[in-house]
Design a protein around this motif. Structure first.
Motif, PDB file in Angstrom:
ATOM      1  N   LEU A 177       0.826  -1.204   0.000  1.00 22.86           N
ATOM      2  CA  LEU A 177       0.000   0.000   0.000  1.00 22.86           C
ATOM      3  C   LEU A 177       0.861   1.256   0.000  1.00 22.86           C
ATOM      4  O   LEU A 177       0.556   2.227  -0.709  1.00 22.86           O
ATOM      5  CB  LEU A 177      -0.934  -0.023   1.216  1.00 22.86           C
ATOM      6  CG  LEU A 177      -1.955  -1.167   1.220  1.00 22.86           C
ATOM      7  CD1 LEU A 177      -2.683  -1.225   2.552  1.00 22.86           C
ATOM      8  CD2 LEU A 177      -2.946  -1.038   0.068  1.00 22.86           C
ATOM      9  N   GLU A 178       1.925   1.240   0.754  1.00 21.22           N
ATOM     10  CA  GLU A 178       2.832   2.394   0.766  1.00 21.22           C
ATOM     11  C   GLU A 178       3.470   2.597  -0.605  1.00 21.22           C
ATOM     12  O   GLU A 178       3.701   3.739  -1.022  1.00 21.22           O
ATOM     13  CB  GLU A 178       3.903   2.193   1.836  1.00 21.22           C
ATOM     14  CG  GLU A 178       3.361   2.338   3.258  1.00 21.22           C
ATOM     15  CD  GLU A 178       4.413   2.098   4.326  1.00 21.22           C
ATOM     16  OE1 GLU A 178       4.224   2.572   5.449  1.00 21.22           O
ATOM     17  OE2 GLU A 178       5.425   1.419   4.021  1.00 21.22           O
ATOM     18  N   ARG A 179       3.757   1.502  -1.291  1.00 20.41           N
ATOM     19  CA  ARG A 179       4.295   1.623  -2.640  1.00 20.41           C
ATOM     20  C   ARG A 179       3.298   2.314  -3.563  1.00 20.41           C
ATOM     21  O   ARG A 179       3.669   3.163  -4.384  1.00 20.41           O
ATOM     22  CB  ARG A 179       4.615   0.230  -3.189  1.00 20.41           C
ATOM     23  CG  ARG A 179       5.406   0.255  -4.493  1.00 20.41           C
ATOM     24  CD  ARG A 179       5.648  -1.161  -4.974  1.00 20.41           C
ATOM     25  NE  ARG A 179       4.723  -1.503  -6.046  1.00 20.41           N
ATOM     26  CZ  ARG A 179       4.505  -2.746  -6.475  1.00 20.41           C
ATOM     27  NH1 ARG A 179       5.103  -3.765  -5.887  1.00 20.41           N
ATOM     28  NH2 ARG A 179       3.681  -2.970  -7.469  1.00 20.41           N
ATOM     29  N   ALA A 180       2.027   1.969  -3.414  1.00 21.34           N
ATOM     30  CA  ALA A 180       1.000   2.590  -4.253  1.00 21.34           C
ATOM     31  C   ALA A 180       0.878   4.082  -3.968  1.00 21.34           C
ATOM     32  O   ALA A 180       0.651   4.880  -4.880  1.00 21.34           O
ATOM     33  CB  ALA A 180      -0.339   1.894  -4.027  1.00 21.34           C
ATOM     34  N   VAL A 181       1.056   4.466  -2.713  1.00 19.93           N
ATOM     35  CA  VAL A 181       1.041   5.886  -2.371  1.00 19.93           C
ATOM     36  C   VAL A 181       2.252   6.579  -2.996  1.00 19.93           C
ATOM     37  O   VAL A 181       2.135   7.649  -3.605  1.00 19.93           O
ATOM     38  CB  VAL A 181       1.029   6.082  -0.844  1.00 19.93           C
ATOM     39  CG1 VAL A 181       1.192   7.565  -0.489  1.00 19.93           C
ATOM     40  CG2 VAL A 181      -0.269   5.539  -0.241  1.00 19.93           C
ATOM     41  N   ALA A 182       3.408   5.970  -2.857  1.00 21.74           N
ATOM     42  CA  ALA A 182       4.639   6.568  -3.387  1.00 21.74           C
ATOM     43  C   ALA A 182       4.585   6.714  -4.902  1.00 21.74           C
ATOM     44  O   ALA A 182       5.143   7.677  -5.470  1.00 21.74           O
ATOM     45  CB  ALA A 182       5.841   5.715  -2.990  1.00 21.74           C
ATOM     46  N   GLU A 183       3.901   5.797  -5.562  1.00 20.88           N
ATOM     47  CA  GLU A 183       3.813   5.836  -7.024  1.00 20.88           C
ATOM     48  C   GLU A 183       2.673   6.722  -7.515  1.00 20.88           C
ATOM     49  O   GLU A 183       2.491   6.874  -8.731  1.00 20.88           O
ATOM     50  CB  GLU A 183       3.647   4.416  -7.568  1.00 20.88           C
ATOM     51  CG  GLU A 183       4.888   3.541  -7.356  1.00 20.88           C
ATOM     52  CD  GLU A 183       4.669   2.090  -7.752  1.00 20.88           C
ATOM     53  OE1 GLU A 183       3.494   1.718  -8.000  1.00 20.88           O
ATOM     54  OE2 GLU A 183       5.660   1.340  -7.802  1.00 20.88           O
TER      55      GLU A 183
END
Length: 202
Positions: A142-148
């Motif tokens: 989920l954090e990756r999706a925010v960062a992207e």
């Protein structure tokens, strides 16, 4: 003459799998040494010589479970093109894995021991750590999706990871209580209906 150095007269991996399935079905405290030796096809001296203790056997069995069972659940997180699809696939794979008819239903990591145990807490500590690692896997996706930029900057990844980990734990209990795959997939549908609210989308 000492037996040290003699090859064991049983397949250690096969015996470990038998122990894993027994712990999976009955939990740590519900499984006796007599249960284990019967399932593994060995005597208690061989069990202790090969694995050290019931506690050590359980810890090795849970590691074996982590490596051998349900790997498709966690692979789904990285394979999906979006975070929403990753979470949905994660839960759908959970429903399939937890409802297989040729093995115990539910999850060993969720159901193996829920209370302080006769191992001075080592079993519960290990399972608690593994459950935390599972939540962390969700959190990182989920954090990756925010960062992207796929999810908004204000998306609460921690709350969402906890929510979907909790859904998965509940599905484990449902499965153990006899829920069908269809019933588990209905739970998945309900959990994904909450995604829009969590993600702040319409």
């Amino acid at each position: 003459m000492s037996d040290r150095g003699r090859p064991r007269s049983f397949d250690r991996t096969a015996a470990l799998r038998q122990a894993m399935e027994l712990f999976w079905a009955k939990g740590y405290e519900g499984t006796s040494i007599a249960d284990l030796t019967a399932a593994m096809g060995i005597g208690s001296p061989s069990l202790y010589a090969a694995f050290g203790s019931k506690e050590a056997l359980f810890l090795e069995a849970t590691e074996y479970y982590t490596q051998a069972e349900g790997t498709e659940i966690w692979a789904a997180l990285d394979k999906a093109p979006t975070a929403c699809k990753a979470v949905e696939n994660f839960l759908r794979q959970t429903a399939r894995a937890y409802s297989q008819s040729d093995r115990p239903q539910g999850c060993l990591i969720a159901l193996g021991a829920l209370h302080e145990d006769s191992s001075s807490g080592a079993i519960c500590d290990d399972l608690r750590r593994r459950r935390a690692e599972n939540r962390t896997a969700l959190l990182r996706r989920l954090e990756r999706a925010v960062a992207e930029g796929e999810l908004p900057a204000g998306f609460d990844s921690g709350t969402a990871a906890t929510f979907y980990a909790t859904v998965q734990h509940g599905m484990s209990i449902q499965a153990r209580d006899g829920a069908s795959r269809a019933a588990l997939l209905a739970t998945v549908a309900g959990a994904m209906a909450a995604w829009q609210g969590l993600a702040g989308t319409t």
